[in-house]
Write an enzyme that holds these catalytic residues in place. Sequence first.
Site: not given
Ligand code: E4P
Length: 225
Positions: A83
Amino acid sequence: MRIFLDTANLDDIREIARWGIISGVTTNPTLLAREGKNVRDVIVEICEIVNGPVSMEVVSTDAEGMVREAREYVTWHPNVIIKIPMIPEGLAATAILAREGIQVNMTLIFNPNQALFAALAGAAYVSPFLGRLDDISTEGMDLIREIVAVFRQDAHLDTQILAASLRHPRHLVEAAKAGADVATCPPAVIRKALKHPLTDIGLERFLNDWRQLEATLTREVARVS
Ligand code: E4P
């Protein structure tokens, strides 16, 4: 649409993976910090549970550091993908990693141009954050629709749209209808999406009726013998 789990909690992953609906897992520094365990151990364990891409996020903010981290993380397990945040250095790192055949999930996507740039740089996935847009009174799902439209217009783009930051079950079904390839979902949202009071009431009635039938048949056998 496929579903990934958005968590680093091993108990949740173990439980939900058994249901056969999960094709991958996304983590981020916040989710890993919440578990408070050795990161490598957690990621490897997740990879052993789920046979699909497991996103591990870099924390460097320069391309060189991101690439260094990415090359290390992919040695942990063949399921690990990387990521990378949507910043200029992230695009540069993605371009290098894509050339090396390392899959990148470009994260923190909040507009369609960011998604297009990520795809052009070679990202395997783009992660638009629906819930965080909803949080600031914007229609997060419109972003998915726009990215779908932009990607459809160019047959050469094979980047997958990974709807992220889901907050409730409607996000899941709307993301599928909008054309997302994948949605990454917190365990709590999966559990809510699975529940319906009529399912529970229906099952209770079936089981009661079955028990009554068994009792009737048992009485009948006792009567004739
Ligand atoms: C995506 O890969 C992120 O880990 C996640 O969806 C972030 O979500 P949040 O806005 O609930 O922290």
